[in-house]
Design an enzyme around this catalytic site. Structure first.
Site, PDB file in Angstrom:
ATOM      1  N   LYS A 214      54.234  46.097  41.239  1.00  0.00           N
ATOM      2  CA  LYS A 214      54.201  45.063  42.269  1.00  0.00           C
ATOM      3  C   LYS A 214      55.599  44.561  42.642  1.00  0.00           C
ATOM      4  O   LYS A 214      56.582  44.818  41.956  1.00  0.00           O
ATOM      5  CB  LYS A 214      53.296  43.909  41.831  1.00  0.00           C
ATOM      6  CG  LYS A 214      51.819  44.278  41.908  1.00  0.00           C
ATOM      7  CD  LYS A 214      50.908  43.103  41.668  1.00  0.00           C
ATOM      8  CE  LYS A 214      49.447  43.495  41.879  1.00  0.00           C
ATOM      9  NZ  LYS A 214      48.526  42.384  41.556  1.00  0.00           N
ATOM     10  N   ARG A 248      45.607  46.224  34.506  1.00  0.00           N
ATOM     11  CA  ARG A 248      45.239  47.110  35.617  1.00  0.00           C
ATOM     12  C   ARG A 248      46.505  47.839  36.052  1.00  0.00           C
ATOM     13  O   ARG A 248      47.465  47.207  36.516  1.00  0.00           O
ATOM     14  CB  ARG A 248      44.655  46.290  36.770  1.00  0.00           C
ATOM     15  CG  ARG A 248      44.235  47.111  37.981  1.00  0.00           C
ATOM     16  CD  ARG A 248      43.661  46.193  39.065  1.00  0.00           C
ATOM     17  NE  ARG A 248      43.244  46.928  40.254  1.00  0.00           N
ATOM     18  CZ  ARG A 248      44.052  47.252  41.265  1.00  0.00           C
ATOM     19  NH1 ARG A 248      45.339  46.877  41.234  1.00  0.00           N
ATOM     20  NH2 ARG A 248      43.597  47.929  42.308  1.00  0.00           N
TER      21      ARG A 248
END
Length: 274
Positions: A214, A248
């Site tokens: 991210k 995740r």
């Protein structure tokens, strides 16, 4: 907790949710797994590498993404989920905030609904999950990163998600919480919520940490999406040390090794290790 036909010992082990994006425009791997054969091949590799759940997404939710129709999202995800359940013995999650997409996925065999709006986008989502007896992951999100007191407001937002689930009769042992790194937060807030991820344990539910590749990692290390594995691993280990039950991730093998090594040092979860 039980997801699908598998029991997850969330107090003693950190499990891996492998990301399977069947989209043309995801920020990291858009277009790579759109074809059924490519999706199944990648799923098989993630399972071999140590994934415990597969999370199927049909719409990119990166910043500035373009929303697609529900029919398009269903056509991308439901056939893949049906095939995954036929080919592999592993719990499968649908990454969506739309009840119609979730329903098609659940009918195709999905075991968990991963909702980036924590049941707040679609009022039909919570009753649907309850009706199917499915598990759910409720992520923190806001349309704008505006808070009076970030952590205090964040915790109240999470309590709102829990209330929506309980009001719809979703059982507590079917709920996972996700702090929503990268959603409705500034760069500094993203770092803070990772740092304070242990606080979410106060709410009494397993926590999933999703930081893989991210922007908070890219901005910190000044690296493009494809070079953020080490940064992701650092957050995985930090999340483990602060009680996260799930991570995740895109890079399953590397994260699985980091988890095994950390658990060996902590002397946790040895009975779950191959």
């Amino acid at each position: 907790m039980i997801i699908g036909n598998r029991e997850f010992d969330t107090d003693r082990h950190t499990y891996i949710m492998g990301i399977l994006n069947v989209t043309p425009d995801s920020f990291s791997d858009g277009g790579r797994y759109q074809a059924m054969d490519d999706a199944l091949s990648h799923a098989e590799k993630m399972i071999k590498d140590g994934a415990d759940i597969l999370d199927v997404g049909g719409e990119s939710t990166r910043p500035g993404h373009t929303q697609i129709t529900e029919d398009e999202e269903i056509s991308r995800t439901a056939p893949v989920i049906e095939k995954l359940k036929q080919e592999f013995d592993i719990p499968v999650s649908i990454d969506t905030y739309k009840s119609s997409v979730a329903e098609a996925a659940l009918l195709a065999g999905a075991d968990l609904v991963n909702d980036i709006w924590g049941l707040k986008y679609d009022s039909r989502m919570a009753p649907l999950i309850a009706r199917h007896g499915a598990a759910c992951c409720l992520m923190h999100n806001r349309s704008e990163a505006v808070y009076q007191d970030f952590i205090s407001d964040f915790m109240e937002d999470m309590r709102d998600c829990i209330r929506l689930a309980r009001d719809a009769s979703i059982a507590d042992d079917k709920i996972i919480l996700d702090p929503g790194v990268g959603f409705g937060k500034t760069y500094e807030m993203n770092l803070e919520i990772i740092r304070e991820v242990g606080r979410i344990q106060e709410l009494g539910f397993p926590v999933l940490l999703g930081t893989s590749r991210k922007s908070v990692i890219g901005l910190t290390l000044d690296l493009p999406a494809g070079q953020r594995e080490e940064g992701t691993l650092a957050t995985t280990v930090y999340g483990m040390l602060n009680g996260c039950s799930f991570v995740r991730v895109h890079d399953v093998a590397a994260n699985q090794r980091a988890i095994r090594m950390t658990e060996a040092v902590l002397q946790k979860g040895s009975h779950l290790r191959p």
